[in-house]
Design a protein around this motif. Sequence first.
Motif, short mmCIF file in Angstrom:
data_model
loop_
_atom_site.label_atom_id
_atom_site.label_comp_id
_atom_site.label_asym_id
_atom_site.label_seq_id
_atom_site.Cartn_x
_atom_site.Cartn_y
_atom_site.Cartn_z
N LEU A 34 0.80 -1.41 0.03
CA LEU A 34 0.03 -0.10 -0.11
C LEU A 34 0.84 1.34 -0.02
O LEU A 34 0.50 2.34 0.52
CB LEU A 34 -0.88 0.02 1.17
N HIS A 35 2.09 1.15 -0.68
CA HIS A 35 2.88 2.37 -0.72
C HIS A 35 4.09 2.11 -1.78
O HIS A 35 4.67 1.43 -1.66
CB HIS A 35 3.62 2.62 0.72
N SER A 36 3.82 2.88 -2.93
CA SER A 36 4.83 2.76 -4.05
C SER A 36 4.57 3.93 -4.77
O SER A 36 3.72 4.85 -4.88
CB SER A 36 4.27 1.58 -4.85
N HIS A 37 5.79 4.10 -5.56
CA HIS A 37 5.97 5.31 -6.50
C HIS A 37 6.13 5.01 -7.83
O HIS A 37 6.70 4.05 -8.12
CB HIS A 37 7.12 6.16 -5.97
N THR A 38 5.77 5.84 -8.78
CA THR A 38 5.99 5.72 -10.28
C THR A 38 6.70 7.08 -10.64
O THR A 38 7.09 7.93 -9.75
CB THR A 38 4.68 5.77 -10.79
N ASP A 66 2.02 8.29 -4.99
CA ASP A 66 3.28 9.44 -5.45
C ASP A 66 3.00 10.63 -4.97
O ASP A 66 1.78 11.08 -4.09
CB ASP A 66 2.92 9.80 -6.89
N HIS A 67 4.07 11.24 -4.60
CA HIS A 67 4.21 12.54 -3.78
C HIS A 67 3.22 13.51 -4.33
O HIS A 67 3.41 14.28 -5.37
CB HIS A 67 5.38 13.28 -3.89
N ASP A 68 2.06 13.91 -3.52
CA ASP A 68 1.41 14.97 -3.87
C ASP A 68 0.87 15.03 -5.15
O ASP A 68 0.53 16.21 -6.00
CB ASP A 68 1.96 16.34 -3.73
N MET A 93 -1.94 8.57 -2.46
CA MET A 93 -1.22 9.79 -2.67
C MET A 93 -0.53 9.86 -1.31
O MET A 93 -1.04 9.70 -0.15
CB MET A 93 -1.84 10.91 -2.92
N GLU A 94 0.89 10.16 -1.54
CA GLU A 94 1.74 10.61 -0.20
C GLU A 94 1.70 12.18 0.04
O GLU A 94 2.46 12.81 -0.89
CB GLU A 94 3.04 9.92 -0.32
N ILE A 95 1.03 12.56 0.98
CA ILE A 95 1.10 14.14 1.16
C ILE A 95 2.23 14.43 2.04
O ILE A 95 2.29 14.05 3.21
CB ILE A 95 -0.51 14.41 1.67
N SER A 280 5.91 -0.97 0.80
CA SER A 280 7.34 -1.12 0.46
C SER A 280 8.05 0.14 0.42
O SER A 280 9.28 0.19 0.48
CB SER A 280 7.54 -1.79 -0.76
N ASP A 281 7.27 1.23 -0.14
CA ASP A 281 7.80 2.77 -0.27
C ASP A 281 8.82 2.53 -1.79
O ASP A 281 9.69 2.92 -1.58
CB ASP A 281 8.68 3.23 0.73
N PHE A 282 8.40 1.55 -2.45
CA PHE A 282 9.29 1.02 -3.77
C PHE A 282 9.09 2.29 -4.73
O PHE A 282 8.29 3.09 -4.92
CB PHE A 282 8.32 0.15 -4.51
N HIS A 283 10.46 2.80 -4.90
CA HIS A 283 10.73 3.83 -5.98
C HIS A 283 11.50 3.27 -7.18
O HIS A 283 11.01 3.92 -8.28
CB HIS A 283 11.98 4.89 -5.41
N GLN A 284 12.41 2.39 -7.12
CA GLN A 284 12.87 1.76 -8.18
C GLN A 284 13.70 0.38 -7.75
O GLN A 284 13.74 0.19 -6.56
CB GLN A 284 14.07 2.90 -8.69
MN MN Z 1 6.87 7.10 -0.08
#
Ligand code: MN
Length: 309
Positions: A34-38, A66-68, A93-95, A280-284
């Motif tokens: 429940l936490h990932s980024h693109t 994603d951030h904001d 969304m991560e605010i 996971s806060d996956f970024h890459q």
């Molecule tokens: Mn994050």
Amino acid sequence: MALLSTIDFPPVIKTSIKKGIGKTENFSHGRIDLHSHTHCSDGSLSPQTLIDRAVNYQITVLAITDHDTVAGFDIAQQYITAENIPIKLISGMEISTAWQGFEIHIVALNIDVNHKAIKQLIINQQQAREDRATAIGNKLTKCGFPNAYDDAKKMAAEGSITRAHFAKVLLQQGHVSTMQKAFDQYLGKKGRITQRAYVKPNWCSIDEAVKAIHAAGGTAVIAHPIRYDLTAKWLRRLIVHFKECLGDALEVSLPQMNPQQRQTMLNYCTEYDLHASMGSDFHQPNKWSDLGRNLTLPDGAKPIWALWD
Ligand code: MN
Ligand code: AMP
Ligand code: MN
Ligand code: MN
């Protein structure tokens, strides 16, 4: 438990599965992240590539946070639908918020991405990001890196511009040897000590973030509570404040957390009647963590998806 029984899932998800998004057995044997980024913010993958990766890692429930920005949601959902991919996508969304001199990240989950409160919040946060990026660029110019702003802006393209973009630019141009050093030497803040290109951002408050999330029907989560360098006293203050703002959950499970830390977070959840989330806060892609890896809610945690009936 990494694998969650069908019974743990909210009806909204079960319904989607029955409608043909995926097979029940696939889902009940899958992982939840429940936490990932693109690349709509500072992640490296497109929403479609992130979905492909999630399938390969047996993820059945994924939130893009994603951030904001919520720009990745529609793109990913259209791809899932078009390709009939067995993943339940949770909007998110991560605010970034400001609290007592700290930058606290609040994860919004299961929101109506088109709600006017969310749209307005995004406009304000994006303005704060643009203003800060310009100011960071000016400071980096004084540090001898005059093209940093243009390059970071180009890298962020249409997405949210973050300090991670500046860090990557400094790394790629050989001014630092790691992303961490870009933060340690230029972009970061530790306690009261700010680095040369640190700029105080103009984020919304925790209260404003939680209010917008609730107006849009979602749930509000304190992201990665262990990553703010807060003493136990200050972490408790944060949780008390979050609870006063009617926040819903804590991230109790991150890949880097040991069982003791998960237990400590669970204790806060129990004490303050908060639900538990995990991501996971996956970024890459990297060697140390990946989508859905090493995520377990400790026994006794109230899963956040129990709120999504
Ligand atoms: Mn994050
Ligand atoms: P921002 O939201 O613009 O302040 O950017 C913060 C983002 O930068 C975080 O979400 C991380 O992805 C990344 N970040 C923050 N601190 C570090 C660090 N020390 N090393 C590498 N990346 C970092
Ligand atoms: Mn990030
Ligand atoms: Mn964060």
